[in-house]
Design an enzyme around this catalytic site. Structure first.
Site, PDB file in Angstrom:
ATOM      1  NE  ARG A  74      44.324  39.208 -33.933  1.00 58.05           N
ATOM      2  CZ  ARG A  74      45.249  38.658 -34.699  1.00 58.05           C
ATOM      3  NH1 ARG A  74      45.047  38.524 -36.013  1.00 58.05           N
ATOM      4  NH2 ARG A  74      46.367  38.197 -34.174  1.00 58.05           N
ATOM      5  CG  ASP A  75      45.019  34.786 -35.342  1.00 58.79           C
ATOM      6  OD1 ASP A  75      44.636  34.957 -36.507  1.00 58.79           O
ATOM      7  OD2 ASP A  75      46.120  34.279 -35.058  1.00 58.79           O
ATOM      8  CG  HIS A  90      50.838  33.436 -33.227  1.00 59.59           C
ATOM      9  ND1 HIS A  90      49.899  34.258 -32.652  1.00 59.59           N
ATOM     10  CD2 HIS A  90      50.248  32.925 -34.334  1.00 59.59           C
ATOM     11  CE1 HIS A  90      48.790  34.259 -33.380  1.00 59.59           C
ATOM     12  NE2 HIS A  90      48.984  33.449 -34.409  1.00 59.59           N
ATOM     13  CG  HIS A 106      48.322  29.454 -37.313  1.00 56.21           C
ATOM     14  ND1 HIS A 106      47.050  29.828 -37.676  1.00 56.21           N
ATOM     15  CD2 HIS A 106      48.908  30.575 -36.810  1.00 56.21           C
ATOM     16  CE1 HIS A 106      46.861  31.111 -37.414  1.00 56.21           C
ATOM     17  NE2 HIS A 106      47.979  31.589 -36.890  1.00 56.21           N
ATOM     18  CB  CYS A 130      46.216  33.978 -42.174  1.00 51.59           C
ATOM     19  SG  CYS A 130      46.811  35.491 -42.954  1.00 51.59           S
ATOM     20  CG  ASN A 151      45.725  30.967 -33.708  1.00 43.78           C
ATOM     21  OD1 ASN A 151      44.844  31.329 -34.465  1.00 43.78           O
ATOM     22  ND2 ASN A 151      46.764  31.712 -33.445  1.00 43.78           N
TER      23      ASN A 151
END
Length: 301
Positions: A16-17, A208, A210, A241, A250
Protein backbone atom coordinates in the site's frame (compact mmCIF):
# COMPACT_ATOMS: atom_id res chain seq x y z
CA UNK A 1 24.06 -4.27 28.54
CA UNK A 2 20.73 -2.80 27.40
CA UNK A 3 17.78 -5.17 27.53
CA UNK A 4 16.02 -5.22 24.18
CA UNK A 5 12.51 -6.63 23.70
CA UNK A 6 12.34 -10.36 23.02
CA UNK A 7 9.91 -9.91 20.11
CA UNK A 8 9.04 -7.11 17.69
CA UNK A 9 6.13 -7.11 15.25
CA UNK A 10 6.55 -5.56 11.81
CA UNK A 11 3.54 -4.61 9.71
CA UNK A 12 4.38 -4.85 6.03
CA UNK A 13 3.02 -1.73 4.30
CA UNK A 14 4.89 -2.09 1.01
CA UNK A 15 1.86 -3.15 -1.07
CA UNK A 16 0.00 0.00 0.00
CA UNK A 17 2.34 2.75 1.20
CA UNK A 18 5.09 1.41 -1.00
CA UNK A 19 3.25 1.31 -4.31
CA UNK A 20 0.98 4.36 -3.93
CA UNK A 21 3.66 6.76 -5.11
CA UNK A 22 5.08 4.62 -7.94
CA UNK A 23 4.62 5.76 -11.53
CA UNK A 24 5.01 2.20 -12.83
CA UNK A 25 1.68 0.38 -12.54
CA UNK A 26 2.12 -3.12 -11.18
CA UNK A 27 -0.36 -5.56 -12.74
CA UNK A 28 -2.99 -7.15 -10.55
CA UNK A 29 -1.51 -10.58 -11.24
CA UNK A 30 1.89 -9.42 -10.04
CA UNK A 31 0.47 -7.68 -6.97
CA UNK A 32 -1.38 -10.86 -5.99
CA UNK A 33 1.69 -13.06 -6.54
CA UNK A 34 3.83 -10.62 -4.53
CA UNK A 35 1.41 -10.39 -1.60
CA UNK A 36 1.17 -14.18 -1.58
CA UNK A 37 4.97 -14.31 -1.25
CA UNK A 38 4.78 -11.90 1.70
CA UNK A 39 1.97 -13.95 3.25
CA UNK A 40 4.34 -16.92 3.49
CA UNK A 41 7.28 -14.98 4.95
CA UNK A 42 6.14 -14.96 8.58
CA UNK A 43 4.82 -11.39 8.50
CA UNK A 44 1.77 -11.11 10.76
CA UNK A 45 0.05 -8.14 9.14
CA UNK A 46 0.05 -6.90 5.55
CA UNK A 47 -1.53 -3.62 4.52
CA UNK A 48 -2.30 -4.72 1.00
CA UNK A 49 -4.01 -1.71 -0.63
CA UNK A 50 -5.99 1.50 -0.29
CA UNK A 51 -9.70 2.02 -0.97
CA UNK A 52 -9.45 5.64 -1.94
CA UNK A 53 -10.85 7.07 -5.16
CA UNK A 54 -8.69 5.61 -7.99
CA UNK A 55 -8.26 9.05 -9.57
CA UNK A 56 -6.19 10.08 -6.52
CA UNK A 57 -4.08 6.91 -6.35
CA UNK A 58 -4.28 5.16 -9.73
CA UNK A 59 -1.51 2.73 -8.73
CA UNK A 60 -3.98 1.05 -6.35
CA UNK A 61 -7.10 1.21 -8.51
CA UNK A 62 -7.39 -2.60 -8.38
CA UNK A 63 -7.74 -2.81 -4.58
CA UNK A 64 -11.03 -4.72 -4.77
CA UNK A 65 -9.71 -7.38 -7.15
CA UNK A 66 -6.46 -7.77 -5.24
CA UNK A 67 -8.36 -8.24 -1.99
CA UNK A 68 -10.56 -10.92 -3.49
CA UNK A 69 -7.74 -12.84 -5.20
CA UNK A 70 -4.94 -13.04 -2.63
CA UNK A 71 -4.46 -16.40 -0.91
CA UNK A 72 -5.25 -15.71 2.72
CA UNK A 73 -2.88 -17.11 5.31
CA UNK A 74 -4.88 -17.63 8.54
CA UNK A 75 -1.89 -16.35 10.53
CA UNK A 76 -1.85 -13.01 8.71
CA UNK A 77 -4.12 -10.00 9.28
CA UNK A 78 -4.93 -8.30 5.96
CA UNK A 79 -5.65 -4.59 6.33
CA UNK A 80 -6.24 -1.68 3.96
CA UNK A 81 -6.45 2.11 4.08
CA UNK A 82 -10.00 3.49 4.07
CA UNK A 83 -10.76 7.23 3.84
CA UNK A 84 -14.54 7.30 4.23
CA UNK A 85 -17.70 5.19 4.38
CA UNK A 86 -17.66 4.43 0.65
CA UNK A 87 -14.10 3.18 0.99
CA UNK A 88 -15.04 1.09 4.01
CA UNK A 89 -17.98 -0.51 2.18
CA UNK A 90 -15.67 -1.52 -0.69
CA UNK A 91 -12.98 -2.73 1.70
CA UNK A 92 -15.48 -4.89 3.61
CA UNK A 93 -16.67 -6.39 0.33
CA UNK A 94 -13.05 -7.19 -0.55
CA UNK A 95 -12.65 -8.99 2.77
CA UNK A 96 -10.39 -6.87 4.98
CA UNK A 97 -9.49 -8.03 8.48
CA UNK A 98 -8.47 -4.53 9.55
CA UNK A 99 -9.15 -0.96 8.51
CA UNK A 100 -6.64 1.88 8.67
CA UNK A 101 -7.91 5.45 8.85
CA UNK A 102 -5.60 8.39 8.32
CA UNK A 103 -5.16 12.09 8.98
CA UNK A 104 -2.40 14.55 9.78
CA UNK A 105 -1.27 16.45 12.84
CA UNK A 106 -0.52 19.33 10.46
CA UNK A 107 -3.48 21.39 9.24
CA UNK A 108 -1.88 22.18 5.87
CA UNK A 109 -0.83 18.60 5.15
CA UNK A 110 -4.29 17.38 6.14
CA UNK A 111 -5.85 19.85 3.70
CA UNK A 112 -3.57 18.75 0.86
CA UNK A 113 -3.78 15.02 1.61
CA UNK A 114 -7.49 14.73 2.48
CA UNK A 115 -8.87 18.02 1.17
CA UNK A 116 -10.44 18.76 4.56
CA UNK A 117 -9.56 20.57 7.74
CA UNK A 118 -8.55 18.56 10.79
CA UNK A 119 -11.85 19.45 12.50
CA UNK A 120 -13.75 18.48 9.35
CA UNK A 121 -11.98 15.11 9.21
CA UNK A 122 -12.97 13.94 12.70
CA UNK A 123 -16.68 13.21 12.08
CA UNK A 124 -15.94 11.31 8.86
CA UNK A 125 -13.33 9.09 10.49
CA UNK A 126 -15.42 8.61 13.62
CA UNK A 127 -18.20 7.14 11.48
CA UNK A 128 -15.76 4.87 9.65
CA UNK A 129 -14.13 3.70 12.89
CA UNK A 130 -17.41 2.90 14.60
CA UNK A 131 -18.84 1.06 11.59
CA UNK A 132 -15.64 -0.96 11.15
CA UNK A 133 -15.71 -1.90 14.83
CA UNK A 134 -19.34 -2.96 14.55
CA UNK A 135 -18.25 -5.27 11.73
CA UNK A 136 -15.66 -6.78 14.06
CA UNK A 137 -12.64 -5.28 12.33
CA UNK A 138 -9.45 -4.07 13.95
CA UNK A 139 -8.89 -0.33 13.34
CA UNK A 140 -5.59 1.52 13.24
CA UNK A 141 -5.42 5.30 13.23
CA UNK A 142 -2.54 6.74 11.21
CA UNK A 143 -1.34 10.21 12.15
CA UNK A 144 0.98 11.77 9.57
CA UNK A 145 3.55 14.56 10.08
CA UNK A 146 3.96 13.98 13.82
CA UNK A 147 7.44 15.54 13.85
CA UNK A 148 7.68 17.89 10.88
CA UNK A 149 5.43 19.06 8.05
CA UNK A 150 6.75 19.94 4.57
CA UNK A 151 4.54 23.05 4.65
CA UNK A 152 4.43 24.15 8.32
CA UNK A 153 7.75 22.97 9.72
CA UNK A 154 7.92 21.67 13.29
CA UNK A 155 4.74 20.14 14.69
CA UNK A 156 4.11 20.47 18.41
CA UNK A 157 3.52 17.44 20.58
CA UNK A 158 0.28 19.10 21.72
CA UNK A 159 -1.03 18.99 18.14
CA UNK A 160 -0.21 15.28 17.90
CA UNK A 161 -1.84 14.50 21.23
CA UNK A 162 -5.05 16.32 20.27
CA UNK A 163 -5.41 14.14 17.18
CA UNK A 164 -4.53 11.00 19.19
CA UNK A 165 -7.21 11.82 21.74
CA UNK A 166 -9.90 12.22 19.08
CA UNK A 167 -9.04 8.95 17.35
CA UNK A 168 -8.80 6.98 20.59
CA UNK A 169 -12.12 8.42 21.77
CA UNK A 170 -13.64 7.34 18.44
CA UNK A 171 -12.52 3.77 19.13
CA UNK A 172 -9.30 2.95 17.25
CA UNK A 173 -7.41 -0.05 18.57
CA UNK A 174 -3.99 1.48 18.03
CA UNK A 175 -2.22 4.59 16.76
CA UNK A 176 0.54 4.69 14.16
CA UNK A 177 2.70 7.80 14.51
CA UNK A 178 4.21 8.78 11.16
CA UNK A 179 7.45 10.58 10.36
CA UNK A 180 6.01 11.33 6.94
CA UNK A 181 8.94 13.28 5.49
CA UNK A 182 11.64 11.23 7.22
CA UNK A 183 13.18 14.17 9.02
CA UNK A 184 13.11 13.05 12.66
CA UNK A 185 16.21 12.30 14.69
CA UNK A 186 16.29 10.21 17.91
CA UNK A 187 16.01 13.21 20.23
CA UNK A 188 12.68 14.13 18.59
CA UNK A 189 11.46 10.56 18.97
CA UNK A 190 12.39 10.67 22.66
CA UNK A 191 10.54 13.95 23.22
CA UNK A 192 7.38 12.73 21.52
CA UNK A 193 7.28 9.31 23.18
CA UNK A 194 7.95 10.76 26.64
CA UNK A 195 4.68 12.70 26.28
CA UNK A 196 2.62 10.13 24.38
CA UNK A 197 3.42 7.28 26.78
CA UNK A 198 2.16 9.30 29.72
CA UNK A 199 -1.30 9.09 28.13
CA UNK A 200 -1.33 5.77 26.29
CA UNK A 201 0.17 2.32 26.90
CA UNK A 202 3.13 1.20 24.81
CA UNK A 203 1.02 -1.60 23.32
CA UNK A 204 -1.26 0.95 21.65
CA UNK A 205 1.54 2.75 19.78
CA UNK A 206 3.07 1.86 16.42
CA UNK A 207 5.91 3.89 14.92
CA UNK A 208 6.04 4.60 11.18
CA UNK A 209 9.37 5.98 9.94
CA UNK A 210 10.43 7.08 6.48
CA UNK A 211 14.12 6.93 5.69
CA UNK A 212 14.68 10.15 3.76
CA UNK A 213 17.79 11.08 5.74
CA UNK A 214 18.86 7.60 6.80
CA UNK A 215 17.53 7.91 10.35
CA UNK A 216 14.88 5.16 10.18
CA UNK A 217 16.85 2.42 11.93
CA UNK A 218 18.25 4.84 14.55
CA UNK A 219 14.72 6.02 15.32
CA UNK A 220 13.51 2.43 15.67
CA UNK A 221 16.31 1.71 18.15
CA UNK A 222 15.28 4.78 20.14
CA UNK A 223 11.61 3.73 20.09
CA UNK A 224 12.50 0.26 21.40
CA UNK A 225 14.27 1.91 24.33
CA UNK A 226 10.84 3.30 25.26
CA UNK A 227 9.26 -0.14 25.06
CA UNK A 228 7.72 0.22 21.58
CA UNK A 229 7.62 -3.16 19.84
CA UNK A 230 5.48 -2.50 16.76
CA UNK A 231 6.66 -0.81 13.58
CA UNK A 232 5.42 -0.21 10.04
CA UNK A 233 8.05 -1.12 7.43
CA UNK A 234 8.07 -1.52 3.65
CA UNK A 235 9.83 -4.22 1.72
CA UNK A 236 12.94 -2.94 -0.04
CA UNK A 237 12.38 0.58 1.32
CA UNK A 238 9.47 1.28 -1.04
CA UNK A 239 7.28 4.30 -0.45
CA UNK A 240 6.76 8.02 -0.43
CA UNK A 241 3.88 10.44 -0.13
CA UNK A 242 2.39 12.43 -3.03
CA UNK A 243 1.78 15.34 -0.62
CA UNK A 244 5.17 15.32 1.09
CA UNK A 245 7.68 16.65 -1.47
CA UNK A 246 11.09 15.01 -1.22
CA UNK A 247 10.03 12.27 1.19
CA UNK A 248 11.77 8.96 0.57
CA UNK A 249 10.38 5.50 1.17
CA UNK A 250 9.54 3.76 4.39
CA UNK A 251 12.33 2.26 6.42
CA UNK A 252 13.10 -1.04 4.68
CA UNK A 253 11.75 -4.25 6.16
CA UNK A 254 14.98 -5.94 5.02
CA UNK A 255 17.20 -3.52 6.95
CA UNK A 256 15.06 -3.60 10.09
CA UNK A 257 15.11 -7.42 10.08
CA UNK A 258 18.90 -7.39 9.84
CA UNK A 259 19.01 -5.09 12.86
CA UNK A 260 16.48 -6.99 14.96
CA UNK A 261 17.83 -10.44 14.25
CA UNK A 262 21.36 -9.20 14.87
CA UNK A 263 20.23 -8.05 18.31
CA UNK A 264 18.66 -11.44 18.99
CA UNK A 265 15.12 -10.06 18.80
CA UNK A 266 12.49 -12.42 17.41
CA UNK A 267 10.17 -11.40 14.58
CA UNK A 268 8.89 -14.70 13.18
CA UNK A 269 9.87 -13.44 9.71
CA UNK A 270 12.23 -15.27 7.37
CA UNK A 271 14.75 -12.84 5.90
CA UNK A 272 15.37 -15.02 2.84
CA UNK A 273 11.69 -14.88 1.87
CA UNK A 274 11.65 -11.11 2.31
CA UNK A 275 14.72 -10.80 0.09
CA UNK A 276 13.09 -13.01 -2.56
CA UNK A 277 9.91 -10.91 -2.49
CA UNK A 278 12.02 -7.74 -2.72
CA UNK A 279 13.84 -8.98 -5.80
CA UNK A 280 10.50 -9.94 -7.37
CA UNK A 281 8.90 -6.49 -6.97
CA UNK A 282 12.15 -4.74 -7.86
CA UNK A 283 12.15 -6.54 -11.20
CA UNK A 284 8.52 -5.54 -11.85
CA UNK A 285 9.24 -1.88 -11.06
CA UNK A 286 12.36 -1.92 -13.20
CA UNK A 287 14.52 -0.08 -10.69
CA UNK A 288 16.78 -0.74 -7.73
CA UNK A 289 15.16 -0.43 -4.32
CA UNK A 290 16.99 1.54 -1.63
CA UNK A 291 17.35 -1.20 1.02
CA UNK A 292 21.01 -1.53 1.95
CA UNK A 293 20.55 -5.11 3.11
CA UNK A 294 18.95 -6.02 -0.22
CA UNK A 295 21.81 -4.37 -2.15
CA UNK A 296 24.36 -6.29 -0.11
CA UNK A 297 22.64 -9.64 -0.64
CA UNK A 298 22.36 -8.99 -4.37
CA UNK A 299 26.02 -8.03 -4.54
CA UNK A 300 27.15 -11.23 -2.84
CA UNK A 301 24.71 -13.62 -4.53
Amino acid sequence: MRKWPSFVQLKEVGPRDGLQNEKEFISTDDKVAWIDMLSNSGVREIEYSSFVNPKWIPALADAMEVGKRINRNPNVLYSALVPNMRGLENALEAGIDGASVFMSASETHNQKNINKSIEGTYPILTQVIREAKQEGKKVTGYISTVFDCPYEGKISTEQVIRVCDHLVEAGVDDISLGDTIGSAVPSQVEMLLEEILQRYPQEKIIMHFHDTRGMGVANILTSMQFGITRFDTAIGGLGGCPYAPGAAGNVATNDVLYLLHGLGIGTGIQEKKIQDASIFIQSKLGKKLPSRSLAYIEGTA
